[in-house]
Every structure is written in C-alpha cells, then in structure tokens.
Design a protein around this motif. Sequence first.
Motif, PDB file in Angstrom:
ATOM      1  N   LYS A   4      -7.175 -15.108  -9.400  1.00 53.53           N
ATOM      2  CA  LYS A   4      -6.553 -15.355  -8.097  1.00 53.53           C
ATOM      3  C   LYS A   4      -5.205 -16.059  -8.259  1.00 53.53           C
ATOM      4  CE  LYS A   4     -10.657 -15.316  -5.183  1.00 53.53           C
ATOM      5  NZ  LYS A   4     -11.479 -16.055  -4.194  1.00 53.53           N
ATOM      6  N   GLN A   5      -5.130 -16.986  -9.209  1.00 54.17           N
ATOM      7  CA  GLN A   5      -3.852 -17.652  -9.465  1.00 54.17           C
ATOM      8  C   GLN A   5      -2.821 -16.668  -9.997  1.00 54.17           C
ATOM      9  OE1 GLN A   5      -4.358 -21.044 -12.019  1.00 54.17           O
ATOM     10  NE2 GLN A   5      -5.334 -22.297 -10.426  1.00 54.17           N
ATOM     11  N   LEU A   6      -3.253 -15.785 -10.890  1.00 56.06           N
ATOM     12  CA  LEU A   6      -2.329 -14.802 -11.444  1.00 56.06           C
ATOM     13  C   LEU A   6      -1.860 -13.833 -10.360  1.00 56.06           C
ATOM     14  CD1 LEU A   6      -0.891 -13.832 -13.948  1.00 56.06           C
ATOM     15  CD2 LEU A   6      -2.897 -12.465 -14.535  1.00 56.06           C
ATOM     16  N   ALA A   7      -2.762 -13.416  -9.483  1.00 54.27           N
ATOM     17  CA  ALA A   7      -2.379 -12.552  -8.365  1.00 54.27           C
ATOM     18  C   ALA A   7      -1.365 -13.265  -7.472  1.00 54.27           C
ATOM     19  CB  ALA A   7      -3.614 -12.136  -7.569  1.00 54.27           C
ATOM     20  N   SER A   8      -1.527 -14.570  -7.314  1.00 52.81           N
ATOM     21  CA  SER A   8      -0.582 -15.350  -6.509  1.00 52.81           C
ATOM     22  C   SER A   8       0.782 -15.420  -7.181  1.00 52.81           C
ATOM     23  CB  SER A   8      -1.126 -16.764  -6.279  1.00 52.81           C
ATOM     24  OG  SER A   8      -2.281 -16.733  -5.483  1.00 52.81           O
ATOM     25  N   HIS A  11       2.421 -12.168  -6.580  1.00 47.18           N
ATOM     26  CA  HIS A  11       2.867 -12.152  -5.186  1.00 47.18           C
ATOM     27  C   HIS A  11       4.181 -12.925  -5.028  1.00 47.18           C
ATOM     28  CE1 HIS A  11       2.520 -12.208  -0.810  1.00 47.18           C
ATOM     29  NE2 HIS A  11       2.729 -13.522  -0.844  1.00 47.18           N
ATOM     30  N   ALA A  12       4.273 -14.091  -5.686  1.00 45.41           N
ATOM     31  CA  ALA A  12       5.499 -14.896  -5.594  1.00 45.41           C
ATOM     32  C   ALA A  12       6.685 -14.170  -6.209  1.00 45.41           C
ATOM     33  CB  ALA A  12       5.277 -16.245  -6.286  1.00 45.41           C
ATOM     34  N   ASP A  13       6.468 -13.483  -7.335  1.00 41.94           N
ATOM     35  CA  ASP A  13       7.544 -12.713  -7.965  1.00 41.94           C
ATOM     36  C   ASP A  13       8.010 -11.584  -7.056  1.00 41.94           C
ATOM     37  OD1 ASP A  13       7.419 -14.345 -10.142  1.00 41.94           O
ATOM     38  OD2 ASP A  13       6.738 -12.815 -11.561  1.00 41.94           O
ATOM     39  N   ILE A  14       7.065 -10.971  -6.374  1.00 41.83           N
ATOM     40  CA  ILE A  14       7.416  -9.898  -5.440  1.00 41.83           C
ATOM     41  C   ILE A  14       8.284 -10.440  -4.313  1.00 41.83           C
ATOM     42  CG2 ILE A  14       6.472  -8.313  -3.703  1.00 41.83           C
ATOM     43  CD1 ILE A  14       4.019  -7.969  -5.574  1.00 41.83           C
ATOM     44  N   LEU A  15       7.842 -11.519  -3.721  1.00 40.64           N
ATOM     45  CA  LEU A  15       8.590 -12.101  -2.600  1.00 40.64           C
ATOM     46  C   LEU A  15       9.995 -12.518  -3.022  1.00 40.64           C
ATOM     47  CD1 LEU A  15       5.925 -14.291  -0.741  1.00 40.64           C
ATOM     48  CD2 LEU A  15       6.759 -12.003  -0.147  1.00 40.64           C
ATOM     49  N   ALA A  16      10.133 -12.979  -4.252  1.00 43.45           N
ATOM     50  CA  ALA A  16      11.440 -13.420  -4.733  1.00 43.45           C
ATOM     51  C   ALA A  16      12.427 -12.273  -4.845  1.00 43.45           C
ATOM     52  CB  ALA A  16      11.280 -14.112  -6.092  1.00 43.45           C
ATOM     53  N   SER A  17      11.925 -11.043  -4.934  1.00 43.96           N
ATOM     54  CA  SER A  17      12.797  -9.873  -5.064  1.00 43.96           C
ATOM     55  C   SER A  17      12.906  -9.069  -3.772  1.00 43.96           C
ATOM     56  CB  SER A  17      12.265  -8.955  -6.177  1.00 43.96           C
ATOM     57  OG  SER A  17      12.288  -9.612  -7.430  1.00 43.96           O
ATOM     58  N   LEU A  70      -5.068  -7.034  -6.359  1.00 42.67           N
ATOM     59  CA  LEU A  70      -3.748  -6.655  -5.853  1.00 42.67           C
ATOM     60  C   LEU A  70      -3.857  -5.536  -4.822  1.00 42.67           C
ATOM     61  CD1 LEU A  70      -1.767  -6.682  -9.228  1.00 42.67           C
ATOM     62  CD2 LEU A  70      -1.668  -8.410  -7.419  1.00 42.67           C
ATOM     63  N   LEU A  71      -4.706  -4.569  -5.089  1.00 43.60           N
ATOM     64  CA  LEU A  71      -4.871  -3.455  -4.153  1.00 43.60           C
ATOM     65  C   LEU A  71      -5.429  -3.913  -2.815  1.00 43.60           C
ATOM     66  CD1 LEU A  71      -6.268  -0.810  -6.638  1.00 43.60           C
ATOM     67  CD2 LEU A  71      -4.209  -0.514  -5.259  1.00 43.60           C
ATOM     68  N   GLN A  72      -6.255  -4.926  -2.848  1.00 46.10           N
ATOM     69  CA  GLN A  72      -6.895  -5.394  -1.621  1.00 46.10           C
ATOM     70  C   GLN A  72      -5.911  -5.956  -0.610  1.00 46.10           C
ATOM     71  OE1 GLN A  72      -9.879  -8.073  -3.119  1.00 46.10           O
ATOM     72  NE2 GLN A  72     -11.273  -6.422  -3.717  1.00 46.10           N
ATOM     73  N   THR A  73      -4.694  -6.296  -1.028  1.00 47.25           N
ATOM     74  CA  THR A  73      -3.698  -6.810  -0.083  1.00 47.25           C
ATOM     75  C   THR A  73      -3.193  -5.722   0.853  1.00 47.25           C
ATOM     76  OG1 THR A  73      -1.730  -6.367  -1.457  1.00 47.25           O
ATOM     77  CG2 THR A  73      -2.927  -8.443  -1.850  1.00 47.25           C
ATOM     78  N   GLY A  74      -3.246  -4.465   0.396  1.00 45.31           N
ATOM     79  CA  GLY A  74      -2.752  -3.359   1.217  1.00 45.31           C
ATOM     80  C   GLY A  74      -1.255  -3.139   1.147  1.00 45.31           C
ATOM     81  N   TYR A  75      -0.539  -3.976   0.369  1.00 40.55           N
ATOM     82  CA  TYR A  75       0.914  -3.833   0.273  1.00 40.55           C
ATOM     83  C   TYR A  75       1.297  -2.844  -0.831  1.00 40.55           C
ATOM     84  CZ  TYR A  75       2.095  -7.407   3.653  1.00 40.55           C
ATOM     85  OH  TYR A  75       2.262  -8.110   4.829  1.00 40.55           O
ATOM     86  N   MET A  76       2.327  -2.072  -0.575  1.00 37.62           N
ATOM     87  CA  MET A  76       2.718  -1.017  -1.503  1.00 37.62           C
ATOM     88  C   MET A  76       3.141  -1.556  -2.860  1.00 37.62           C
ATOM     89  SD  MET A  76       4.650   1.822   0.872  1.00 37.62           S
ATOM     90  CE  MET A  76       5.103   2.751  -0.574  1.00 37.62           C
ATOM     91  N   GLU A  77       3.906  -2.642  -2.848  1.00 41.26           N
ATOM     92  CA  GLU A  77       4.387  -3.184  -4.120  1.00 41.26           C
ATOM     93  C   GLU A  77       3.223  -3.620  -5.005  1.00 41.26           C
ATOM     94  OE1 GLU A  77       7.756  -3.988  -1.171  1.00 41.26           O
ATOM     95  OE2 GLU A  77       5.574  -4.086  -1.159  1.00 41.26           O
ATOM     96  N   GLU A  78       2.240  -4.275  -4.406  1.00 38.85           N
ATOM     97  CA  GLU A  78       1.099  -4.734  -5.194  1.00 38.85           C
ATOM     98  C   GLU A  78       0.241  -3.563  -5.655  1.00 38.85           C
ATOM     99  OE1 GLU A  78       0.472  -9.286  -3.633  1.00 38.85           O
ATOM    100  OE2 GLU A  78       0.401  -7.638  -2.197  1.00 38.85           O
ATOM    101  N   ALA A  79       0.180  -2.512  -4.845  1.00 36.51           N
ATOM    102  CA  ALA A  79      -0.536  -1.309  -5.273  1.00 36.51           C
ATOM    103  C   ALA A  79       0.157  -0.673  -6.476  1.00 36.51           C
ATOM    104  CB  ALA A  79      -0.624  -0.316  -4.124  1.00 36.51           C
TER     105      ALA A  79
END
Length: 238
Positions: A4-8, A11-17, A70-79
């Motif tokens: 869960k920490q790694l997924a977070s 997520h933070a790296d995604i948001l930064a971009s 990551l897939l469970q978030t439903g967001y394309m980038e994480e998928a």
Amino acid sequence: MNLKQLASQIHADILASADPAYKEGATRYFKEPIKIYGVRTPDVRRIASKYAMLLKKESSDTVWQLSELLLQTGYMEEATIAIALVYARKAAWKTDDFKILERWLHTYVSNWAICDDLCNHSIAYCIETFPATLPTIHAWTTSDNRWVRRAAAVSFILPARAGANLADVLPIAKALLHDTDDLVQKGCGWMLREAAKNHPQEIIDYIEAHKKTMPRTMLRYAIERMPADIKKQLMSKL
C-alpha cells in the motif's frame, strides 16, 4: 514490502507529472467517461520503468499484488503502470497467470486504450507462449462486454503483424463480422489490416467474400493501407 505504501509512492509520482491541460484534452478524446490524472504517456512509461527496476528482486506474486492495487483505483495511468509491471516479469509467467489477465480484462478494462494496452503485449505474449489459451480467447467473441469482444481481435494484432496465427485471425473475424459496436469493428478491422501484411491474398479473399455484410467501419480499417487498386476492387459493388 508494504504494498500500500508503494502504491502510494507511485500515485505521488503520477500526480507530480500531471498536466491539467493534457487531462482536459484526453477527457474530450474518449467517447466514454474515463478516470485520468493527465500524465502524458512517455511520463507514465518512465514511472513504470522506475518501479519495474525497484521491484526486480521482489517475487512475482508481489508484483501481481501491487498491480492489482493499482488497477483498483480505476485511473488510466495506474492501469498502464500495473500492466507494464507484470509484463516486465513475463519470463516468469505460468499458464495460470493468463487467468489473472483474463480476470483483469473482465473487471478493470473500461476503455479501448487500456484494452489495447493489456492485449497488444500481455495477451499477445500468452498467445505465443501458452497456445492452450487460444480457445478461451476465441470464446471472448461472444461476450456481452464490448471490451472483451474487442480484446478477442486486438490480442492478435502483434501475432498477425508477424505473420502468425492466420488460422485464428480468420475465425475471429468471422465471429465478429456482424458486431454492432464501432470499437469492436475497428479492432477487428485493425487485426485484418495487420494480417494482410503477410497474408494479403487470404485477407483480400476474406473481405471479398464478406464485404457486402461487413460493417463499413470494419471494412475501412481493414483496407486502409492496401494498394489503391485493391481498395477500389474491394469497395466496388457494395
């Protein structure tokens, strides 16, 4: 490793971009609603590569579990990152791992981009490596889920481009011939177009035999890169 920490962290790296202007444009591009942060594809691939390296010494089970989160978030980038992380470990896949990919297709794929991302590499690899999966992929053509039906065709894009699996391409095309969904039609036409690169006469013969009932969208995609005289022949007497 705390997944869960790694997924977070991912997520933070995604948001930064993320780029709000890109998000707005991408949202308009898709017909169906999508969940997207607005990160450009090269940046998403960069993030995926970073974490694939960090996970090199972790077990395959760990990578599958993280990707599911990551897939469970439903967001394309994480998928996209989830699919890339497991594909990076494909050399360790077993036949039963195909069942996980199939479940992901049914559960998490909600647009054509993620469908194609999953199929063009992961499912295509299973076709090449685990031929026992072929009957299941053929059965996808009868699904009520448009993305599963599209997957039945798009999974053969890379094999068809390499000149393989014509014996699968033609039955898949026949099964999807009268599909009313435009994105399934486009996927099937794309598959035929790629198969025509190595088997032009077989694909021309197939289209000639079915062109009068083939959806126009599927036909246009299938013949898009054929010589002008062949296009004219196949578009005649419709």
